[in-house]
Design an enzyme around this catalytic site. Sequence first.
Site, PDB file in Angstrom:
ATOM      1  CD  GLU A 199      -8.423  -4.153  -5.638  1.00 24.33           C
ATOM      2  OE1 GLU A 199      -8.273  -3.203  -5.961  1.00 24.33           O
ATOM      3  OE2 GLU A 199      -8.295  -4.028  -4.223  1.00 24.33           O
ATOM      4  CB  SER A 259     -10.427  -4.022  -9.476  1.00 21.84           C
ATOM      5  OG  SER A 259     -11.416  -3.658  -9.284  1.00 21.84           O
ATOM      6  NE  ARG A 300      -1.879  -3.446  -2.953  1.00 19.42           N
ATOM      7  CZ  ARG A 300      -3.528  -3.784  -2.188  1.00 19.42           C
ATOM      8  NH1 ARG A 300      -4.060  -4.244  -3.160  1.00 19.42           N
ATOM      9  NH2 ARG A 300      -3.204  -2.861  -1.231  1.00 19.42           N
ATOM     10  NE  ARG A 360      -3.908  -0.392   2.793  1.00 20.70           N
ATOM     11  CZ  ARG A 360      -4.763  -0.566   2.056  1.00 20.70           C
ATOM     12  NH1 ARG A 360      -5.022   0.270   1.797  1.00 20.70           N
ATOM     13  NH2 ARG A 360      -4.823  -2.057   2.705  1.00 20.70           N
TER      14      ARG A 360
END
Length: 425
Positions: free
Chosen positions: A348, A351, A388, A276
Amino acid sequence: MIDPRILRDDPDRVRAAQAKRGLSDEVVDRALSADAARRAAIGTFESRRAEQKQLGKQVAKAQGEEKADLLARTKALAAEVKQAEAAQAAAEEEWQAALMSLPNLAAPEAPEGGEDDFVVLEEIGTPRDFVAEGFEPRDHIELGRMLGAIDLERGAKVSGSRFYFLTGVGAQLELALVNLAMEQAREAGFTQVVAPSLVRPRAMEGTGFLGQAADDVYRIEGEDLYLVGTSEVPMAAYHSDEILDGASLPLRYAAFSPCFRKEAGSHGKDTKGIIRVHWFDKVEMFVYSTLEESYAEHQRLLGWEKEFLDKLELAYRVIDVATGDLGLSAIRKFDCEAWIPTQGRYRELTSTSNCTEFQSRRLDIRVRQDGEVKPAATLNGTLTAIPRTIVAILETHQQADGSVRVPKALQPYMGGREVLEPVAP
Protein backbone atom coordinates in the site's frame (compact mmCIF):
# COMPACT_ATOMS: atom_id res chain seq x y z
CA MET A 1 -21.51 8.28 14.19
CA ILE A 2 -24.34 6.78 12.20
CA ASP A 3 -27.74 8.41 11.79
CA PRO A 4 -29.71 7.48 14.96
CA ARG A 5 -32.87 7.20 12.86
CA ILE A 6 -31.40 4.24 10.99
CA LEU A 7 -30.73 2.48 14.27
CA ARG A 8 -34.26 3.12 15.53
CA ASP A 9 -36.15 2.51 12.31
CA ASP A 10 -34.10 -0.28 10.76
CA PRO A 11 -31.96 -2.01 13.42
CA ASP A 12 -31.67 -5.13 11.26
CA ARG A 13 -29.77 -3.08 8.69
CA VAL A 14 -27.27 -2.11 11.38
CA ARG A 15 -27.00 -5.73 12.55
CA ALA A 16 -26.32 -6.83 8.97
CA ALA A 17 -23.65 -4.12 8.63
CA GLN A 18 -21.96 -5.35 11.82
CA ALA A 19 -21.99 -8.92 10.51
CA LYS A 20 -20.51 -7.78 7.20
CA ARG A 21 -17.60 -6.25 9.12
CA GLY A 22 -17.21 -9.45 11.12
CA LEU A 23 -18.36 -7.72 14.32
CA SER A 24 -20.87 -8.68 17.00
CA ASP A 25 -24.33 -7.12 16.90
CA GLU A 26 -24.46 -6.98 20.72
CA VAL A 27 -23.71 -3.26 20.56
CA VAL A 28 -26.87 -2.75 18.47
CA ASP A 29 -29.05 -4.21 21.21
CA ARG A 30 -27.16 -2.21 23.81
CA ALA A 31 -27.68 1.00 21.85
CA LEU A 32 -31.39 0.32 21.38
CA SER A 33 -31.78 -0.42 25.09
CA ALA A 34 -29.87 2.76 25.96
CA ASP A 35 -32.09 4.77 23.62
CA ALA A 36 -35.25 3.38 25.24
CA ALA A 37 -33.87 4.15 28.71
CA ARG A 38 -32.90 7.64 27.59
CA ARG A 39 -36.37 8.38 26.23
CA ALA A 40 -37.98 7.07 29.41
CA ALA A 41 -35.66 9.21 31.53
CA ILE A 42 -36.49 12.30 29.46
CA GLY A 43 -40.20 11.60 29.93
CA THR A 44 -39.82 11.21 33.69
CA PHE A 45 -37.79 14.41 34.01
CA GLU A 46 -40.17 16.47 31.91
CA SER A 47 -43.16 15.12 33.85
CA ARG A 48 -41.57 16.06 37.19
CA ARG A 49 -40.57 19.50 35.87
CA ALA A 50 -44.10 20.16 34.61
CA GLU A 51 -45.51 19.13 37.99
CA GLN A 52 -42.97 21.38 39.71
CA LYS A 53 -44.02 24.39 37.63
CA GLN A 54 -47.71 23.71 38.23
CA LEU A 55 -47.10 23.35 41.96
CA GLY A 56 -45.28 26.69 42.00
CA LYS A 57 -48.40 28.39 40.63
CA GLN A 58 -50.57 26.72 43.28
CA VAL A 59 -48.26 27.78 46.09
CA ALA A 60 -48.56 31.39 45.00
CA LYS A 61 -52.33 31.28 45.43
CA ALA A 62 -52.59 29.05 48.53
CA GLN A 63 -52.77 30.11 52.17
CA GLY A 64 -52.50 28.62 55.60
CA GLU A 65 -52.35 24.85 56.00
CA GLU A 66 -52.85 24.24 52.29
CA LYS A 67 -49.81 26.35 51.50
CA ALA A 68 -47.71 24.49 54.09
CA ASP A 69 -48.67 21.15 52.52
CA LEU A 70 -47.85 22.45 49.05
CA LEU A 71 -44.48 23.76 50.20
CA ALA A 72 -43.65 20.38 51.69
CA ARG A 73 -44.59 18.72 48.44
CA THR A 74 -42.52 21.30 46.55
CA LYS A 75 -39.46 20.42 48.61
CA ALA A 76 -39.89 16.69 47.99
CA LEU A 77 -40.56 17.28 44.31
CA ALA A 78 -37.40 19.37 43.95
CA ALA A 79 -35.39 16.34 45.07
CA GLU A 80 -37.28 14.13 42.60
CA VAL A 81 -36.60 16.59 39.77
CA LYS A 82 -32.90 16.67 40.62
CA GLN A 83 -32.80 12.87 40.71
CA ALA A 84 -34.68 12.62 37.39
CA GLU A 85 -32.30 15.14 35.80
CA ALA A 86 -29.28 13.12 36.92
CA ALA A 87 -30.87 9.92 35.61
CA GLN A 88 -31.55 11.62 32.28
CA ALA A 89 -27.92 12.79 32.02
CA ALA A 90 -26.63 9.29 32.80
CA ALA A 91 -29.00 7.72 30.26
CA GLU A 92 -27.92 10.27 27.63
CA GLU A 93 -24.25 9.51 28.30
CA GLU A 94 -24.82 5.76 27.96
CA TRP A 95 -26.77 6.28 24.73
CA GLN A 96 -24.05 8.46 23.24
CA ALA A 97 -21.35 5.95 24.22
CA ALA A 98 -23.26 3.10 22.58
CA LEU A 99 -23.93 5.15 19.45
CA MET A 100 -20.29 6.26 19.19
CA SER A 101 -19.10 2.64 19.39
CA LEU A 102 -20.95 1.70 16.21
CA PRO A 103 -18.82 1.89 13.02
CA ASN A 104 -20.12 3.42 9.83
CA LEU A 105 -22.36 1.17 7.75
CA ALA A 106 -20.16 -0.41 5.08
CA ALA A 107 -21.23 0.19 1.48
CA PRO A 108 -23.11 -2.71 -0.17
CA GLU A 109 -20.46 -2.65 -2.94
CA ALA A 110 -17.56 -3.19 -0.51
CA PRO A 111 -16.33 -6.81 -0.56
CA GLU A 112 -17.03 -8.78 2.60
CA GLY A 113 -14.22 -10.39 4.57
CA GLY A 114 -10.90 -9.67 6.24
CA GLU A 115 -7.53 -8.21 5.26
CA ASP A 116 -6.92 -10.74 2.48
CA ASP A 117 -10.42 -10.61 0.97
CA PHE A 118 -9.92 -7.43 -1.07
CA VAL A 119 -10.91 -7.27 -4.73
CA VAL A 120 -8.37 -6.14 -7.33
CA LEU A 121 -10.05 -3.49 -9.48
CA GLU A 122 -7.19 -2.84 -11.91
CA GLU A 123 -3.45 -3.22 -12.43
CA ILE A 124 -1.50 -0.35 -13.95
CA GLY A 125 1.97 -0.79 -15.41
CA THR A 126 4.14 -3.90 -15.60
CA PRO A 127 6.58 -4.84 -12.81
CA ARG A 128 10.18 -4.85 -14.06
CA ASP A 129 11.69 -8.22 -14.91
CA PHE A 130 15.13 -7.93 -13.34
CA VAL A 131 16.04 -11.48 -14.37
CA ALA A 132 15.58 -10.52 -18.01
CA GLU A 133 17.71 -7.43 -17.37
CA GLY A 134 20.48 -9.62 -15.98
CA PHE A 135 20.88 -8.44 -12.40
CA GLU A 136 19.48 -9.06 -8.93
CA PRO A 137 17.63 -6.03 -7.55
CA ARG A 138 18.88 -4.52 -4.30
CA ASP A 139 16.40 -3.67 -1.56
CA HIS A 140 15.80 -0.09 -0.44
CA ILE A 141 17.97 -0.58 2.64
CA GLU A 142 21.07 -1.35 0.60
CA LEU A 143 20.23 1.26 -2.03
CA GLY A 144 19.64 3.87 0.68
CA ARG A 145 23.07 3.12 2.17
CA MET A 146 24.84 3.20 -1.20
CA LEU A 147 23.19 6.48 -2.17
CA GLY A 148 23.72 8.08 1.23
CA ALA A 149 19.94 8.54 1.35
CA ILE A 150 18.75 6.56 4.39
CA ASP A 151 20.54 6.20 7.74
CA LEU A 152 18.81 3.51 9.79
CA GLU A 153 21.60 2.92 12.28
CA ARG A 154 21.69 6.50 13.53
CA GLY A 155 17.89 6.64 13.47
CA ALA A 156 17.82 3.70 15.88
CA LYS A 157 20.64 5.19 17.97
CA VAL A 158 18.89 8.52 18.38
CA SER A 159 15.20 7.50 18.57
CA GLY A 160 14.92 3.71 18.73
CA SER A 161 13.59 1.05 16.39
CA ARG A 162 11.47 2.04 13.37
CA PHE A 163 13.06 5.49 13.15
CA TYR A 164 15.43 6.76 10.47
CA PHE A 165 17.23 9.76 9.01
CA LEU A 166 16.77 10.78 5.39
CA THR A 167 20.04 12.32 4.27
CA GLY A 168 21.42 13.86 1.09
CA VAL A 169 19.38 12.70 -1.90
CA GLY A 170 16.97 10.97 0.50
CA ALA A 171 16.02 14.32 2.03
CA GLN A 172 15.89 15.82 -1.47
CA LEU A 173 13.52 13.05 -2.57
CA GLU A 174 11.16 13.80 0.32
CA LEU A 175 11.03 17.51 -0.49
CA ALA A 176 10.60 16.76 -4.19
CA LEU A 177 7.68 14.42 -3.50
CA VAL A 178 6.00 16.96 -1.21
CA ASN A 179 6.40 19.74 -3.76
CA LEU A 180 5.15 17.59 -6.66
CA ALA A 181 2.14 16.48 -4.61
CA MET A 182 1.31 20.00 -3.48
CA GLU A 183 1.63 21.37 -7.01
CA GLN A 184 -0.69 18.69 -8.39
CA ALA A 185 -3.20 19.40 -5.61
CA ARG A 186 -3.07 23.15 -6.19
CA GLU A 187 -3.61 22.70 -9.92
CA ALA A 188 -6.63 20.50 -9.13
CA GLY A 189 -8.16 23.29 -7.03
CA PHE A 190 -7.13 22.13 -3.55
CA THR A 191 -6.26 24.65 -0.84
CA GLN A 192 -2.76 23.87 0.45
CA VAL A 193 -2.44 23.47 4.22
CA VAL A 194 0.30 22.79 6.73
CA ALA A 195 -1.62 21.11 9.55
CA PRO A 196 -0.81 20.65 13.26
CA SER A 197 0.23 17.20 14.40
CA LEU A 198 -1.06 17.67 17.94
CA VAL A 199 -4.83 17.69 18.49
CA ARG A 200 -7.31 17.66 21.35
CA PRO A 201 -9.24 14.49 22.20
CA ARG A 202 -12.41 15.65 20.44
CA ALA A 203 -10.63 15.81 17.09
CA MET A 204 -9.21 12.33 17.55
CA GLU A 205 -12.49 10.86 18.77
CA GLY A 206 -14.49 12.74 16.16
CA THR A 207 -12.59 11.10 13.33
CA GLY A 208 -12.92 7.63 14.86
CA PHE A 209 -9.28 7.14 15.88
CA LEU A 210 -10.03 6.51 19.55
CA GLY A 211 -12.14 3.49 18.67
CA GLN A 212 -10.62 0.36 17.18
CA ALA A 213 -7.39 2.27 16.32
CA ALA A 214 -6.81 3.66 19.83
CA ASP A 215 -3.92 1.29 20.55
CA ASP A 216 -1.98 2.79 17.65
CA VAL A 217 -2.27 6.38 18.87
CA TYR A 218 0.37 8.31 20.85
CA ARG A 219 -0.99 10.36 23.77
CA ILE A 220 1.04 13.14 25.36
CA GLU A 221 1.26 12.34 29.06
CA GLY A 222 0.21 15.24 31.27
CA GLU A 223 -1.36 17.06 28.30
CA ASP A 224 -4.84 16.83 26.82
CA LEU A 225 -3.28 16.21 23.41
CA TYR A 226 -2.66 13.40 20.94
CA LEU A 227 -0.13 13.00 18.14
CA VAL A 228 -1.99 12.40 14.87
CA GLY A 229 -1.39 9.39 12.64
CA THR A 230 -2.67 11.34 9.64
CA SER A 231 -3.62 14.94 8.88
CA GLU A 232 -7.13 13.61 8.22
CA VAL A 233 -7.63 14.22 11.95
CA PRO A 234 -6.93 17.97 12.15
CA MET A 235 -8.54 18.55 8.74
CA ALA A 236 -11.77 16.81 9.78
CA ALA A 237 -11.90 19.00 12.89
CA TYR A 238 -10.98 22.13 10.90
CA HIS A 239 -14.65 23.01 10.31
CA SER A 240 -16.04 21.45 13.50
CA ASP A 241 -19.08 23.25 14.98
CA GLU A 242 -19.64 25.12 11.72
CA ILE A 243 -22.41 25.35 9.16
CA LEU A 244 -20.96 25.37 5.65
CA ASP A 245 -22.56 27.07 2.69
CA GLY A 246 -23.69 24.37 0.29
CA ALA A 247 -22.75 26.60 -2.65
CA SER A 248 -19.09 26.49 -1.52
CA LEU A 249 -18.87 22.69 -1.68
CA PRO A 250 -16.83 20.72 -2.30
CA LEU A 251 -14.16 22.18 -0.04
CA ARG A 252 -10.88 20.48 -0.94
CA TYR A 253 -7.72 20.68 1.15
CA ALA A 254 -4.26 19.18 0.67
CA ALA A 255 -2.51 19.03 4.03
CA PHE A 256 1.12 18.30 4.84
CA SER A 257 2.01 17.03 8.31
CA PRO A 258 4.25 14.65 10.19
CA CYS A 259 2.37 11.50 11.23
CA PHE A 260 2.97 9.26 14.24
CA ARG A 261 1.87 5.66 14.78
CA LYS A 262 2.74 3.11 17.44
CA GLU A 263 2.34 0.30 14.89
CA ALA A 264 0.70 -1.78 17.62
CA GLY A 265 0.18 -5.36 16.56
CA SER A 266 2.88 -5.19 13.88
CA HIS A 267 5.63 -6.86 15.92
CA GLY A 268 7.88 -8.83 13.59
CA LYS A 269 6.43 -7.18 10.46
CA ASP A 270 8.67 -4.97 8.32
CA THR A 271 11.09 -4.44 11.17
CA LYS A 272 13.88 -3.53 8.74
CA GLY A 273 13.91 -0.48 6.55
CA ILE A 274 11.31 2.26 6.26
CA ILE A 275 8.20 0.38 5.16
CA ARG A 276 6.57 0.46 8.61
CA VAL A 277 7.81 3.24 10.88
CA HIS A 278 6.68 5.25 13.90
CA TRP A 279 7.03 8.63 12.18
CA PHE A 280 6.67 9.76 8.60
CA ASP A 281 5.57 12.78 6.59
CA LYS A 282 2.53 12.76 4.35
CA VAL A 283 0.41 14.91 2.04
CA GLU A 284 -3.25 14.10 2.60
CA MET A 285 -6.26 15.22 0.58
CA PHE A 286 -9.38 16.02 2.59
CA VAL A 287 -12.78 16.96 1.21
CA TYR A 288 -16.05 18.29 2.59
CA SER A 289 -18.96 17.43 0.34
CA THR A 290 -22.65 16.63 0.35
CA LEU A 291 -23.65 13.03 0.93
CA GLU A 292 -25.11 12.76 -2.56
CA GLU A 293 -21.90 13.97 -4.22
CA SER A 294 -19.51 12.05 -1.95
CA TYR A 295 -19.59 8.87 -4.03
CA ALA A 296 -18.44 10.64 -7.19
CA GLU A 297 -15.90 12.62 -5.15
CA HIS A 298 -14.47 9.35 -3.86
CA GLN A 299 -13.75 8.29 -7.42
CA ARG A 300 -12.13 11.65 -8.12
CA LEU A 301 -9.81 11.26 -5.13
CA LEU A 302 -8.80 7.84 -6.42
CA GLY A 303 -8.14 9.41 -9.83
CA TRP A 304 -5.80 12.01 -8.32
CA GLU A 305 -3.91 9.29 -6.44
CA LYS A 306 -3.46 7.28 -9.62
CA GLU A 307 -2.33 10.40 -11.49
CA PHE A 308 0.41 10.95 -8.89
CA LEU A 309 1.62 7.35 -9.02
CA ASP A 310 1.66 7.50 -12.83
CA LYS A 311 3.98 10.51 -12.59
CA LEU A 312 6.36 8.40 -10.51
CA GLU A 313 6.34 5.72 -13.24
CA LEU A 314 5.45 2.94 -10.81
CA ALA A 315 3.68 -0.35 -11.43
CA TYR A 316 0.70 -0.55 -9.08
CA ARG A 317 -2.74 -1.99 -8.57
CA VAL A 318 -6.00 -0.63 -7.13
CA ILE A 319 -7.89 -2.73 -4.62
CA ASP A 320 -11.37 -2.46 -3.09
CA VAL A 321 -10.68 -3.05 0.61
CA ALA A 322 -12.81 -5.68 2.36
CA THR A 323 -15.23 -4.62 5.08
CA GLY A 324 -13.29 -6.27 7.90
CA ASP A 325 -10.28 -4.09 7.06
CA LEU A 326 -12.14 -0.77 6.87
CA GLY A 327 -11.55 1.85 9.52
CA LEU A 328 -14.32 2.81 11.92
CA SER A 329 -15.35 5.82 9.82
CA ALA A 330 -15.26 4.53 6.24
CA ILE A 331 -18.06 2.95 4.25
CA ARG A 332 -15.66 2.08 1.43
CA LYS A 333 -11.92 2.36 0.85
CA PHE A 334 -9.68 2.02 -2.19
CA ASP A 335 -5.94 1.36 -1.81
CA CYS A 336 -3.26 1.87 -4.44
CA GLU A 337 -0.47 -0.66 -3.93
CA ALA A 338 2.89 -0.32 -5.66
CA TRP A 339 5.00 -3.29 -6.73
CA ILE A 340 8.07 -3.68 -4.50
CA PRO A 341 10.58 -5.78 -6.50
CA THR A 342 12.63 -7.30 -3.66
CA GLN A 343 9.49 -8.32 -1.79
CA GLY A 344 7.81 -9.69 -4.91
CA ARG A 345 4.50 -8.20 -3.84
CA TYR A 346 2.34 -5.11 -3.92
CA ARG A 347 2.42 -2.79 -0.89
CA GLU A 348 0.00 0.00 0.00
CA LEU A 349 1.16 3.49 -0.94
CA THR A 350 -2.09 5.44 -0.92
CA SER A 351 -5.60 5.01 0.43
CA THR A 352 -8.86 6.90 -0.05
CA SER A 353 -12.00 6.57 2.06
CA ASN A 354 -15.56 7.86 1.91
CA CYS A 355 -16.69 8.51 5.49
CA THR A 356 -20.10 9.94 4.49
CA GLU A 357 -21.69 11.74 7.50
CA PHE A 358 -19.96 9.68 10.19
CA GLN A 359 -17.27 12.18 11.19
CA SER A 360 -19.38 15.29 10.62
CA ARG A 361 -22.09 14.06 13.01
CA ARG A 362 -19.45 13.60 15.71
CA LEU A 363 -17.83 16.97 15.01
CA ASP A 364 -21.06 18.88 14.30
CA ILE A 365 -20.20 19.94 10.74
CA ARG A 366 -23.32 20.81 8.77
CA VAL A 367 -24.29 22.14 5.36
CA ARG A 368 -27.00 24.67 4.58
CA GLN A 369 -28.45 23.94 1.16
CA ASP A 370 -31.85 24.72 -0.36
CA GLY A 371 -33.13 25.99 2.97
CA GLU A 372 -32.17 22.77 4.77
CA VAL A 373 -29.36 22.13 7.25
CA LYS A 374 -27.92 18.62 7.32
CA PRO A 375 -24.61 16.87 8.11
CA ALA A 376 -21.74 17.25 5.64
CA ALA A 377 -19.92 14.29 4.14
CA THR A 378 -16.15 13.91 4.58
CA LEU A 379 -13.60 12.06 2.47
CA ASN A 380 -9.84 11.59 2.65
CA GLY A 381 -7.11 10.33 0.36
CA THR A 382 -3.34 10.00 0.58
CA LEU A 383 -1.45 11.81 -2.13
CA THR A 384 1.95 10.70 -0.90
CA ALA A 385 3.19 8.92 2.23
CA ILE A 386 6.89 9.67 1.95
CA PRO A 387 8.87 6.62 3.21
CA ARG A 388 6.94 3.97 1.30
CA THR A 389 6.96 6.11 -1.82
CA ILE A 390 10.75 6.44 -1.56
CA VAL A 391 11.00 2.65 -1.16
CA ALA A 392 8.98 2.12 -4.33
CA ILE A 393 11.00 4.69 -6.31
CA LEU A 394 14.41 3.36 -5.26
CA GLU A 395 13.60 -0.29 -5.88
CA THR A 396 11.64 0.23 -9.10
CA HIS A 397 14.06 2.61 -10.82
CA GLN A 398 17.38 1.12 -9.68
CA GLN A 399 20.10 0.19 -12.15
CA ALA A 400 22.70 -2.57 -12.07
CA ASP A 401 25.44 -0.34 -10.61
CA GLY A 402 23.24 0.77 -7.68
CA SER A 403 22.33 4.10 -9.20
CA VAL A 404 18.65 5.08 -9.40
CA ARG A 405 16.88 6.81 -12.27
CA VAL A 406 14.81 9.81 -11.18
CA PRO A 407 11.25 9.83 -12.60
CA LYS A 408 10.89 12.66 -15.09
CA ALA A 409 8.15 14.41 -13.07
CA LEU A 410 10.46 14.66 -10.05
CA GLN A 411 13.50 15.96 -11.90
CA PRO A 412 12.55 19.66 -11.77
CA TYR A 413 12.35 19.37 -7.97
CA MET A 414 15.71 17.57 -7.81
CA GLY A 415 17.69 20.33 -9.47
CA GLY A 416 17.30 18.67 -12.86
CA ARG A 417 19.06 15.52 -11.63
CA GLU A 418 18.23 12.51 -13.80
CA VAL A 419 20.14 9.83 -11.91
CA LEU A 420 21.05 9.33 -8.25
CA GLU A 421 24.62 8.04 -8.11
CA PRO A 422 26.08 5.83 -5.36
CA VAL A 423 28.39 7.53 -2.89
CA ALA A 424 29.38 4.30 -1.09
CA PRO A 425 30.25 0.81 -2.39
